[in-house]
Enzyme design. Sequence first.
Site, PDB file in Angstrom:
ATOM      1  N   MET A 186       0.836  -1.220   0.115  1.00 44.06           N
ATOM      2  CA  MET A 186      -0.116  -0.147  -0.001  1.00 44.06           C
ATOM      3  C   MET A 186       0.933   1.256   0.030  1.00 44.06           C
ATOM      4  O   MET A 186       0.331   2.263   0.387  1.00 44.06           O
ATOM      5  CB  MET A 186      -0.829   0.085   1.061  1.00 44.06           C
ATOM      6  CG  MET A 186      -1.953  -1.091   1.252  1.00 44.06           C
ATOM      7  SD  MET A 186      -3.535  -1.224   2.100  1.00 44.06           S
ATOM      8  CE  MET A 186      -2.865  -0.830   3.728  1.00 44.06           C
ATOM      9  N   GLY A 187       2.142   1.024  -0.461  1.00 41.55           N
ATOM     10  CA  GLY A 187       2.981   2.233  -0.533  1.00 41.55           C
ATOM     11  C   GLY A 187       3.588   2.628   0.912  1.00 41.55           C
ATOM     12  O   GLY A 187       3.635   1.996   1.890  1.00 41.55           O
ATOM     13  N   HIS A 244       9.102   0.929   2.961  1.00 42.57           N
ATOM     14  CA  HIS A 244      10.241   1.119   4.261  1.00 42.57           C
ATOM     15  C   HIS A 244      11.039   0.011   3.861  1.00 42.57           C
ATOM     16  O   HIS A 244      10.783  -1.106   2.826  1.00 42.57           O
ATOM     17  CB  HIS A 244       9.559   0.907   5.636  1.00 42.57           C
ATOM     18  CG  HIS A 244       8.720   0.038   5.852  1.00 42.57           C
ATOM     19  ND1 HIS A 244       8.711  -1.288   5.836  1.00 42.57           N
ATOM     20  CD2 HIS A 244       7.163   0.068   6.088  1.00 42.57           C
ATOM     21  CE1 HIS A 244       7.533  -2.078   6.174  1.00 42.57           C
ATOM     22  NE2 HIS A 244       6.768  -1.245   6.234  1.00 42.57           N
ATOM     23  N   HIS A 253       9.350  -3.630   3.208  1.00 38.04           N
ATOM     24  CA  HIS A 253       9.043  -3.812   1.770  1.00 38.04           C
ATOM     25  C   HIS A 253      10.288  -3.963   0.850  1.00 38.04           C
ATOM     26  O   HIS A 253      10.080  -4.863  -0.086  1.00 38.04           O
ATOM     27  CB  HIS A 253       8.368  -2.639   1.434  1.00 38.04           C
ATOM     28  CG  HIS A 253       7.102  -1.928   1.849  1.00 38.04           C
ATOM     29  ND1 HIS A 253       6.751  -0.889   2.764  1.00 38.04           N
ATOM     30  CD2 HIS A 253       5.878  -2.738   1.979  1.00 38.04           C
ATOM     31  CE1 HIS A 253       5.590  -0.833   3.091  1.00 38.04           C
ATOM     32  NE2 HIS A 253       4.905  -1.962   2.717  1.00 38.04           N
ATOM     33  N   LYS A 264       5.167  -9.941   9.089  1.00 38.25           N
ATOM     34  CA  LYS A 264       4.901  -9.046  10.178  1.00 38.25           C
ATOM     35  C   LYS A 264       2.893  -8.908  10.295  1.00 38.25           C
ATOM     36  O   LYS A 264       2.584  -8.972  11.254  1.00 38.25           O
ATOM     37  CB  LYS A 264       5.177  -7.452   9.865  1.00 38.25           C
ATOM     38  CG  LYS A 264       5.301  -6.640  11.231  1.00 38.25           C
ATOM     39  CD  LYS A 264       4.537  -5.394  11.223  1.00 38.25           C
ATOM     40  CE  LYS A 264       3.692  -4.999  10.169  1.00 38.25           C
ATOM     41  NZ  LYS A 264       2.899  -4.055  10.784  1.00 38.25           N
ATOM     42  N   MET A 303       9.054  -2.806  11.451  1.00 39.88           N
ATOM     43  CA  MET A 303       8.723  -1.546  10.447  1.00 39.88           C
ATOM     44  C   MET A 303       7.343  -1.874   9.984  1.00 39.88           C
ATOM     45  O   MET A 303       6.831  -2.741   9.692  1.00 39.88           O
ATOM     46  CB  MET A 303       9.858  -1.832   9.355  1.00 39.88           C
ATOM     47  CG  MET A 303      11.047  -1.677   9.705  1.00 39.88           C
ATOM     48  SD  MET A 303      12.173  -0.888   8.538  1.00 39.88           S
ATOM     49  CE  MET A 303      13.793  -0.635   9.104  1.00 39.88           C
ATOM     50  N   SER A 323       4.250   1.028   7.794  1.00 44.07           N
ATOM     51  CA  SER A 323       4.223   2.354   7.473  1.00 44.07           C
ATOM     52  C   SER A 323       3.177   2.960   8.450  1.00 44.07           C
ATOM     53  O   SER A 323       3.287   4.354   8.324  1.00 44.07           O
ATOM     54  CB  SER A 323       3.022   2.096   6.106  1.00 44.07           C
ATOM     55  OG  SER A 323       3.784   1.277   5.254  1.00 44.07           O
ATOM     56  N   ARG A 324       2.646   2.461   9.442  1.00 50.07           N
ATOM     57  CA  ARG A 324       1.916   3.107  10.142  1.00 50.07           C
ATOM     58  C   ARG A 324       2.480   3.865  11.569  1.00 50.07           C
ATOM     59  O   ARG A 324       2.312   4.594  12.416  1.00 50.07           O
ATOM     60  CB  ARG A 324       0.646   2.226  10.978  1.00 50.07           C
ATOM     61  CG  ARG A 324      -0.380   1.819   9.983  1.00 50.07           C
ATOM     62  CD  ARG A 324      -1.564   1.529  10.621  1.00 50.07           C
ATOM     63  NE  ARG A 324      -2.846   1.462   9.713  1.00 50.07           N
ATOM     64  CZ  ARG A 324      -3.092   0.090   8.876  1.00 50.07           C
ATOM     65  NH1 ARG A 324      -2.425  -0.765   8.954  1.00 50.07           N
ATOM     66  NH2 ARG A 324      -4.371   0.273   8.217  1.00 50.07           N
TER      67      ARG A 324
HETATM   68  O1  PAF Z   1      -0.168  -5.886   3.509  1.00 50.01           O
HETATM   69  C1  PAF Z   1      -0.498  -4.815   2.888  1.00 50.01           C
HETATM   70  O2  PAF Z   1       0.119  -3.910   2.624  1.00 50.01           O
HETATM   71  C2  PAF Z   1      -1.875  -4.748   2.207  1.00 50.01           C
HETATM   72  O3  PAF Z   1      -2.641  -5.521   3.017  1.00 50.01           O
HETATM   73  C3  PAF Z   1      -1.945  -5.489   0.939  1.00 50.01           C
HETATM   74  C4  PAF Z   1      -1.443  -7.128   0.893  1.00 50.01           C
HETATM   75  C5  PAF Z   1      -0.930  -4.879   0.054  1.00 50.01           C
HETATM   76  C6  PAF Z   1      -3.418  -5.504   0.172  1.00 50.01           C
HETATM   77  O4  PAF Z   1      -3.815  -4.317   0.316  1.00 50.01           O
END
Ligand code: PAF
Length: 289
Positions: free
Chosen positions: A35-36, A39, A42, A155, A190, A192-193
């Site tokens: 979801m962008g 970090h 990812h 995670k 890590m 994003s939140r």
């Molecule tokens: O883990 C995430 O970031 C989301 O739940 C995913 C797997 C990209 C689905 O939107």
Amino acid sequence: MTVTIPEVISEPRILSERLAALRRQGKKVGLVPTMGALHDGHLSLVRQSKELCDVTVVSIFVNPTQFAPGEDYEKYPRVLDADLARLESVGGVDFVLAPKPADIYPEGFDAHVHIGGVTRRLEGEFRPTHFDGVALVVLKLFNMSGADLAFFGQKDYQQAAVIQKMVRDLNLQIGIRVCPIVREADGLAMSSRNKYLSPSERAEAPVLKRALDLARRMIAEGESDTGRIKEKMRELIGSAPSSAIDYISIADPETLDELERVGGGAVILLAVKIGSTRLIDNTLVPSDI
Ligand code: PAF
């Protein structure tokens, strides 16, 4: 090092065509759904994909169907330019799918995916519509990309279990790789939140990892009563003034059924609010710890 600038595509149909052509040439496609607000967690998924596949696709889409009303859909960080710069710096990402909600859910869209079993407890209890939204978008991403392998972080342990079950239950022809949790130096997983945390909350947040470490130590020293382990974890987390526990679970790693005693392997999962930010974390405990 060869620098690859990813081709950014917003239209799923175009991505499908590009990838189908590459698959016809025998290329193995890896998908990293995100979801962008990327970090290092990812980026570790991207590295795994680069190692195992010929073509790597990263999707960046804040998926509205996995957020309930009142959750953080609107405020979820959207930083596409910074994300693209990070992916360029890692190199080796061939495509970024960055669609708008209407590209994924066009006018008239009316389909649902529900996976049972592992979705019911834990996150499923606190966020009852969450996994339906995750399963829906992930299934669409699998179909659009035709990927051979998809990469998810440990995670989100329960999410990975749901996706693995979806793949089994629906006979999807894709391999799932679950990659280890990447942590900050002080142990915070890590996410994003983490950006939502104030400086004082950020200082408290590693208490999740400390609680998981405490549980592992108790098990290594011979404690098997999960009630006693959870009590100690609750005490430790409670010492962080901004914390509020949603759940502490010690469960079977496959079914996520709650365990009364740790005997074989287990997974310990936590969801804790620090201020208004809800954090999750987990650790796998092998049977021979
Ligand atoms: O883990 C995430 O970031 C989301 O739940 C995913 C797997 C990209 C689905 O939107």
